[in-house]
Write a protein that holds these residues in place. Structure first.
Motif, PDB file in Angstrom:
ATOM      1  N   PHE B  73       1.168  -1.422  -0.169  1.00  0.00           N
ATOM      2  CA  PHE B  73      -0.624  -0.139   0.149  1.00  0.00           C
ATOM      3  C   PHE B  73       1.366   1.065  -0.013  1.00  0.00           C
ATOM      4  CE2 PHE B  73      -2.077   3.552   2.004  1.00  0.00           C
ATOM      5  CZ  PHE B  73      -3.035   4.068   1.750  1.00  0.00           C
ATOM      6  N   SER B  74       0.489   1.635  -0.513  1.00  0.00           N
ATOM      7  CA  SER B  74       1.168   3.723  -0.541  1.00  0.00           C
ATOM      8  C   SER B  74      -0.212   4.720  -1.181  1.00  0.00           C
ATOM      9  CB  SER B  74       2.517   3.671  -1.537  1.00  0.00           C
ATOM     10  OG  SER B  74       1.788   3.436  -3.300  1.00  0.00           O
ATOM     11  N   ALA B  75       0.163   5.746  -0.576  1.00  0.00           N
ATOM     12  CA  ALA B  75      -0.351   7.055  -0.772  1.00  0.00           C
ATOM     13  C   ALA B  75       0.339   8.469  -0.469  1.00  0.00           C
ATOM     14  CB  ALA B  75      -1.633   6.526   0.251  1.00  0.00           C
ATOM     15  N   GLY B  76      -0.368   9.152  -0.665  1.00  0.00           N
ATOM     16  CA  GLY B  76       0.493  10.701  -0.859  1.00  0.00           C
ATOM     17  C   GLY B  76      -0.372  11.674  -1.122  1.00  0.00           C
ATOM     18  N   MET B 107      -2.733   3.966  -3.470  1.00  0.00           N
ATOM     19  CA  MET B 107      -2.816   2.659  -4.388  1.00  0.00           C
ATOM     20  C   MET B 107      -2.009   1.809  -3.755  1.00  0.00           C
ATOM     21  SD  MET B 107       0.487   2.414  -7.485  1.00  0.00           S
ATOM     22  CE  MET B 107       1.851   2.262  -6.263  1.00  0.00           C
ATOM     23  N   PHE B 108      -2.644   0.336  -4.117  1.00  0.00           N
ATOM     24  CA  PHE B 108      -2.625  -0.633  -3.674  1.00  0.00           C
ATOM     25  C   PHE B 108      -2.033  -1.542  -4.545  1.00  0.00           C
ATOM     26  CE2 PHE B 108      -6.160  -3.350  -3.494  1.00  0.00           C
ATOM     27  CZ  PHE B 108      -7.446  -2.962  -3.751  1.00  0.00           C
ATOM     28  N   SER B 109      -1.635  -2.878  -4.462  1.00  0.00           N
ATOM     29  CA  SER B 109      -1.258  -4.171  -5.099  1.00  0.00           C
ATOM     30  C   SER B 109      -1.874  -5.326  -4.836  1.00  0.00           C
ATOM     31  CB  SER B 109      -0.059  -3.599  -5.751  1.00  0.00           C
ATOM     32  OG  SER B 109       1.020  -4.248  -4.807  1.00  0.00           O
ATOM     33  N   ILE B 113      -3.063  -7.475  -9.788  1.00  0.00           N
ATOM     34  CA  ILE B 113      -3.680  -6.101  -9.422  1.00  0.00           C
ATOM     35  C   ILE B 113      -3.079  -5.030  -8.478  1.00  0.00           C
ATOM     36  CG2 ILE B 113      -5.229  -6.689  -8.149  1.00  0.00           C
ATOM     37  CD1 ILE B 113      -7.441  -6.065 -10.273  1.00  0.00           C
ATOM     38  N   GLU B 114      -2.694  -3.876  -9.244  1.00  0.00           N
ATOM     39  CA  GLU B 114      -3.149  -2.515  -8.780  1.00  0.00           C
ATOM     40  C   GLU B 114      -3.547  -1.602  -9.706  1.00  0.00           C
ATOM     41  OE1 GLU B 114       1.274  -1.020  -9.861  1.00  0.00           O
ATOM     42  OE2 GLU B 114       0.127   0.765 -10.664  1.00  0.00           O
ATOM     43  N   ILE B 115      -4.039  -1.389  -8.380  1.00  0.00           N
ATOM     44  CA  ILE B 115      -5.398  -0.525  -8.111  1.00  0.00           C
ATOM     45  C   ILE B 115      -4.800   1.355  -7.462  1.00  0.00           C
ATOM     46  CG2 ILE B 115      -7.592   0.719  -7.286  1.00  0.00           C
ATOM     47  CD1 ILE B 115      -8.480  -2.502  -7.573  1.00  0.00           C
ATOM     48  N   THR B 116      -5.094   2.277  -8.839  1.00  0.00           N
ATOM     49  CA  THR B 116      -4.804   3.530  -8.277  1.00  0.00           C
ATOM     50  C   THR B 116      -5.772   4.627  -7.736  1.00  0.00           C
ATOM     51  OG1 THR B 116      -2.576   3.324  -9.055  1.00  0.00           O
ATOM     52  CG2 THR B 116      -3.649   4.919  -8.642  1.00  0.00           C
ATOM     53  N   VAL B 117      -6.052   4.865  -7.467  1.00  0.00           N
ATOM     54  CA  VAL B 117      -7.524   5.849  -6.774  1.00  0.00           C
ATOM     55  C   VAL B 117      -6.517   7.518  -6.847  1.00  0.00           C
ATOM     56  CG1 VAL B 117      -9.186   3.934  -6.069  1.00  0.00           C
ATOM     57  CG2 VAL B 117      -7.787   5.708  -4.451  1.00  0.00           C
ATOM     58  N   GLY B 118      -6.972   8.074  -7.036  1.00  0.00           N
ATOM     59  CA  GLY B 118      -6.686  10.260  -6.797  1.00  0.00           C
ATOM     60  C   GLY B 118      -6.112   9.783  -8.043  1.00  0.00           C
ATOM     61  N   ASN B 119      -5.221  10.448  -7.875  1.00  0.00           N
ATOM     62  CA  ASN B 119      -4.203  11.688  -9.173  1.00  0.00           C
ATOM     63  C   ASN B 119      -2.851  10.513  -9.204  1.00  0.00           C
ATOM     64  OD1 ASN B 119      -4.815  14.502  -7.226  1.00  0.00           O
ATOM     65  ND2 ASN B 119      -4.926  13.890  -9.194  1.00  0.00           N
ATOM     66  N   GLY B 146      -8.745  10.194 -11.110  1.00  0.00           N
ATOM     67  CA  GLY B 146      -9.922   9.016 -11.363  1.00  0.00           C
ATOM     68  C   GLY B 146      -9.114   7.570 -10.680  1.00  0.00           C
ATOM     69  N   PHE B 147      -9.485   7.086 -12.095  1.00  0.00           N
ATOM     70  CA  PHE B 147      -9.305   5.844 -11.255  1.00  0.00           C
ATOM     71  C   PHE B 147      -8.076   4.842 -12.214  1.00  0.00           C
ATOM     72  CE2 PHE B 147     -12.821   7.135  -9.626  1.00  0.00           C
ATOM     73  CZ  PHE B 147     -13.098   6.611  -8.337  1.00  0.00           C
ATOM     74  N   ARG B 148      -6.941   3.989 -11.915  1.00  0.00           N
ATOM     75  CA  ARG B 148      -6.697   3.110 -13.232  1.00  0.00           C
ATOM     76  C   ARG B 148      -6.383   1.869 -12.816  1.00  0.00           C
ATOM     77  NH1 ARG B 148      -0.568   4.891 -13.657  1.00  0.00           N
ATOM     78  NH2 ARG B 148      -0.236   4.702 -10.750  1.00  0.00           N
ATOM     79  N   ILE B 149      -6.664   0.572 -13.675  1.00  0.00           N
ATOM     80  CA  ILE B 149      -6.230  -0.619 -12.852  1.00  0.00           C
ATOM     81  C   ILE B 149      -5.184  -1.440 -13.992  1.00  0.00           C
ATOM     82  CG2 ILE B 149      -7.505  -2.683 -12.356  1.00  0.00           C
ATOM     83  CD1 ILE B 149     -10.348  -1.284 -12.141  1.00  0.00           C
ATOM     84  N   LYS B 150      -4.153  -1.370 -13.024  1.00  0.00           N
ATOM     85  CA  LYS B 150      -2.730  -1.635 -13.388  1.00  0.00           C
ATOM     86  C   LYS B 150      -2.837  -3.848 -13.861  1.00  0.00           C
ATOM     87  CE  LYS B 150      -0.032   1.124 -14.196  1.00  0.00           C
ATOM     88  NZ  LYS B 150       1.445   1.826 -14.789  1.00  0.00           N
TER      89      LYS B 150
END
Lengths: 283, 554
Positions: B73-76, B107-109, B113-119, B146-150
């Motif tokens: 998990f990471s956030a900033g 963001m968490f993975s 799967i890796e999901i990012t929310v926000g910028n 928005g939302f990004r999924i890898k």
């Protein structure tokens, strides 16, 4: 699980692939006009004794209100309707709006001009051919035909006036904006706005109006009624090709220089279609 | 401190991700990293160079990033302040002035799967259809929000999907961006090819922008899509990287509202072995400006970025005339050879000599009329615009750069770098004006460094540009003395060839570097010009004043 992945990916792809709107012609919305810079020349054959001519003037005013600078009118006083009553300025219709060019094109008194015997008001819209004479009621339709087309040439006018010599100079640059192979001529006139003088108007009582405002009045030509051929062949004229001309004329004693306007236009020598027109105030 | 920050993350409302972070911190407190930078300038009016004073006297751009990481998990967030924005940065009507947190993310993975929310920032391929990035030097930040999924579908197959708005200073652009990218590394997918000398990667992207159509005259598309395919082939010392992109009709301010689709092709090839490198590249672009807002201009709200292939000069004088990418149409080519003359030879000397020869050229593309009554230029709004053949090259030259650079180490103490640059710069096209004509500039540069025994060094630069156009010729001299943790610089840039006024643009400054912190103070005059990075440019106004820059990382 594998099928779920496949279904999700397929769903995403379908969403994306359908997320585009390919627009087919017409690209312009219905009922709107788009002006691309082509200016429309109107010859208004008129006369101060012509009682129906103010209707043509009203048509021009409505076109100017609608299209603004896209309309370039030239009022050419001619025929017996342009006759004067004398030189006494206290008398009605003493002022002489006539010009050599107007006489040549429209006729003087009962002598017909280039366009034959004219029944005023009548005019030409963006084409100088004899068979293109139109009643003023047809002018709006004709203007609408040209208004959204593109100018094949752009015209730049650089005016200069000397108070000492009374010489008006006009440097004209004609620049090709659409590649073509036309044989073309450049005509340059001078017109005047806001001339207050007599005009007959059958819609008014009394019909003789003393303080009528005459606009776009042809005063003189820098290079004659038909101008000067500036490209005398049908070779290809490429985008950006330029033709530069300089003309001069002596100001008439009764012209107000602050109201004088240089009108320049380019037409096809073979078809007489006016390809672009431009105006510029002398001062 | 870290616990306080973790708590802060929870408080600012990162929701489920913050809760996840809190859960994780029970086992591992995680890590906080970040950086800070502030650039300030005190402006002095100087009519001799056209520099203006500002009502605030001093303008300051500042920002700081804080990133919390804990296992998967990471956030900033980034706190930014422009009080007010330094002159020359995009700030029409004061739109960039202010303070706040325009960039925050989590963001968490898990599994594949890796999901990012926000910028977030994202780039598909070479960026022909999507490149979201930040470049503080240009004042550009087109971050997505928005939302990004890898997702790794299979070993060697990576998919990215996103839906987002786009940052527009302190707000969002009007459009919604939807994007999908797939990348396949063939050598990883097929086990039998894992050890192969031939490496092959392929990929494809699809980006769609939605913006409500509200034009009074034209039937504009609500949804504009762009798609791209790319391939990367590597075989031993050879490398080929190519991408083709296509965009459907996208009438906009950039292209004068024409309905022609856009295309772009980029090919980069290289050969490298010890002591020798060769790079050949070409690109062809037609009507490929792609923005979040069809009415945006300058550096605002770009969805894609068309990479430059001309050289980014680092020395001051050749950087006076940088190439700006022309998204409405350009063809470019580049050839570069880097060769090291071996050491212990006549020309190589004891340490060898590096020679770099670079040539690049950019032209307009060839356009023809769509019919006899529609002009090619200026583009005819509300029409298809013009016709062009794929990879056609027009006659109009935009830019040419021939340069040679020789760098040599003469001894353990003496280093040198000599350059010659010849530029042809189409000022009218690249600056968007008329009547200026081309600039032809010859530039010579001598850069010498002498290292003293006590870890100090003296660096000198002498640059000369000869040109009859624009402001005429220039000469620049610079001396920099550095010692551990400190550096002192003085330079003068003299526009001696200017027939109107032979101006001096001088500067003096010093800086201190300690650990991850750098402080720099300088006073000087700056010439008005253009600054470009990666083919994207901003105008730089003339200025006179005192500048302070502080940066730090932790």
């Amino acid at each position: 699980m594998k099928y779920i992945k496949f279904a999700v990916i397929s769903f995403v792809l379908v969403i994306f692939v359908t997320s585009c709107d390919i627009i087919e012609e017409p690209y312009t919305k219905e009922g709107v006009f788009v002006w691309h810079g082509r200016k429309i020349l109107i010859y208004d054959f008129t006369g101060h004794k012509c009682g129906n001519c103010p209707r043509a003037h009203e048509t021009i005013n409505s076109l100017v209100n609608l299209y603004g600078e896209a309309v370039v009118p030239v009022a050419i006083h001619c025929t017996a309707f342009a006759r004067v009553t004398g030189t006494d300025s206290t008398q009605a219709y003493y002022y002489d709006f006539r010009t050599d060019i107007g006489d040549y094109l429209g006729g003087r008194m009962t002598e017909p001009g280039y366009y034959g015997e004219l029944t005023l008001p009548i005019g030409l819209v963006n084409n100088l051919a004899k068979d293109k004479l139109l009643s003023h009621t047809a002018w709006p339709t004709e203007v609408a035909k040209f208004i959204s087309s593109f100018p094949e040439y752009l015209i730049e006018i650089q005016p200069e006036y000397s108070n000492e010599t009374n010489i008006i100079k006009a440097d004209i640059k004609v620049k090709t904006s659409i590649t073509n192979s036309r044989k073309i001529a450049l005509t340059v006139f001078i017109t005047e706005e806001h001339i207050i003088n007599w005009q007959t108007d059958y819609s008014k009582t009394p019909k003789d109006i003393q303080n009528y405002e005459h606009n776009h009045v042809l005063r003189a030509g820098f290079n004659g009624a038909w101008g000067e051929v500036i490209k005398n062949n049908t070779n290809v004229t490429a985008l950006g090709d330029e033709y530069v001309k300089s003309y001069s004329i002596t100001k008439g004693n009764d012209w107000k220089i602050q109201n004088c306007i240089i009108v320049a236009f380019v037409y096809d020598v073979n078809t007489y279609e006016v390809l672009q027109a431009e105006i510029m105030k002398v001062q | 401190m870290k616990k306080i920050f973790s708590l802060f993350l929870n408080l600012i409302g990162l929701g489920i991700f913050s809760l996840l972070a809190q859960e994780n911190t029970e086992n591992n407190s995680g890590q906080i990293t970040g950086n800070f930078q502030t650039d300030a300038q005190y402006y002095i009016e100087d009519q001799s160079i056209g520099a203006i004073a500002v009502k605030e006297y001093t303008l300051v751009n500042s920002w700081a990033n804080f990133i919390y990481s804990n296992q998967n998990f990471s956030a900033g967030f980034r706190y930014e302040g422009y009080m007010n924005t330094l002159l020359g940065y995009p700030n029409s009507g004061g739109i960039n002035d202010g303070i706040g947190i325009p960039f925050r993310w989590a963001m968490f993975s898990k599994d594949n799967i890796e999901i990012t929310v926000g910028n977030f920032y994202e780039q598909f391929g070479n960026g022909l259809v999507l490149r979201s990035y930040e470049e503080k030097m240009l004042g550009i930040d087109n971050a997505l929000d928005g939302f990004r999924i890898k997702y790794q579908l299979y070993k060697g197959i990576n998919l990215t999907g996103l839906i987002a708005k786009q940052r527009y200073y302190w707000n969002h652009g009007p459009g919604i961006i939807r994007g999908f990218d797939g990348a396949i590394q063939i050598n990883e997918v097929f086990q039998s090819l894992e050890e192969s000398s031939l490496r092959l990667n392929i990929g494809g992207s699809f980006v769609s922008k939605f913006q409500h159509e509200d034009h009074p005259l034209y039937n504009l598309p609500d949804n504009v899509a762009a798609m791209a395919g790319r391939i990367m082939i590597k075989y031993k010392n050879f490398d080929i990287n190519s991408e083709y992109a296509y965009k459907i009709n996208d009438p906009s301010l950039d292209n004068s509202y024409i309905f022609k689709p856009g295309q772009a092709l980029l090919i980069n090839t290289s050969y490298a072995k010890k002591g020798l490198g060769i790079v050949l590249a070409t690109k062809w672009v037609d009507n490929m400006a792609f923005r979040n807002d069809r009415n945006a201009s300058l550096t605002d709200l770009n969805i894609n970025q068309l990479p430059e292939i001309t050289k980014n000069h680092i020395y001051v004088l050749p950087a006076f005339y940088p190439y700006a990418t022309q998204p409405n149409g350009e063809w470019g080519a580049k050839a570069e050879i880097m060769y090291k003359i071996p050491k212990n030879t006549l020309l190589g000397g004891k340490y060898g000599t590096n020679i770099s020869l670079n040539y690049s050229r950019a032209h307009d593309i060839k356009r023809t009329q769509i019919n006899d009554s529609t002009p090619v230029f200026p583009p005819a709004s509300g029409t298809y615009g013009y016709n062009t053949k794929f990879f056609s090259i027009g006659n109009k030259l935009y830019f040419q750069d021939i340069n040679v650079e020789i760098s040599k180490k003469w001894s353990k103490k003496v280093l040198s770098n000599f350059s010659y640059v010849y530029l042809i710069y189409n000022y009218d096209v690249l600056r968007g004006i008329t009547g200026h004509g081309n600039v032809y500039a010859h530039i010579g540069i001598a850069d010498m460094t002498y290292k003293f025994e006590n870890s100090t060094a003296l660096k000198t630069e002498f640059q000369h540009m000869y040109t009859k156009q624009d402001e005429g010729s220039w000469v620049l001299g610079m001396i920099e003395y550095s010692l551990p943790g400190w550096f002192f610089t003085v330079f003068d840039n003299w526009n001696y060839g200017n027939l109107d006024s032979k101006k001096h643009y001088y500067s003096i400054g010093f800086g201190h570097v300690s650990g991850g912190t750098r402080i720099q103070l300088s006073y000087g005059k700056q010439r008005a010009g253009v600054m470009c990075i990666g083919g994207v440019c901003r105008n730089v106004p003339a200025s006179n004043g005192i500048s302070v820059s502080i940066s730090s990382t932790f």
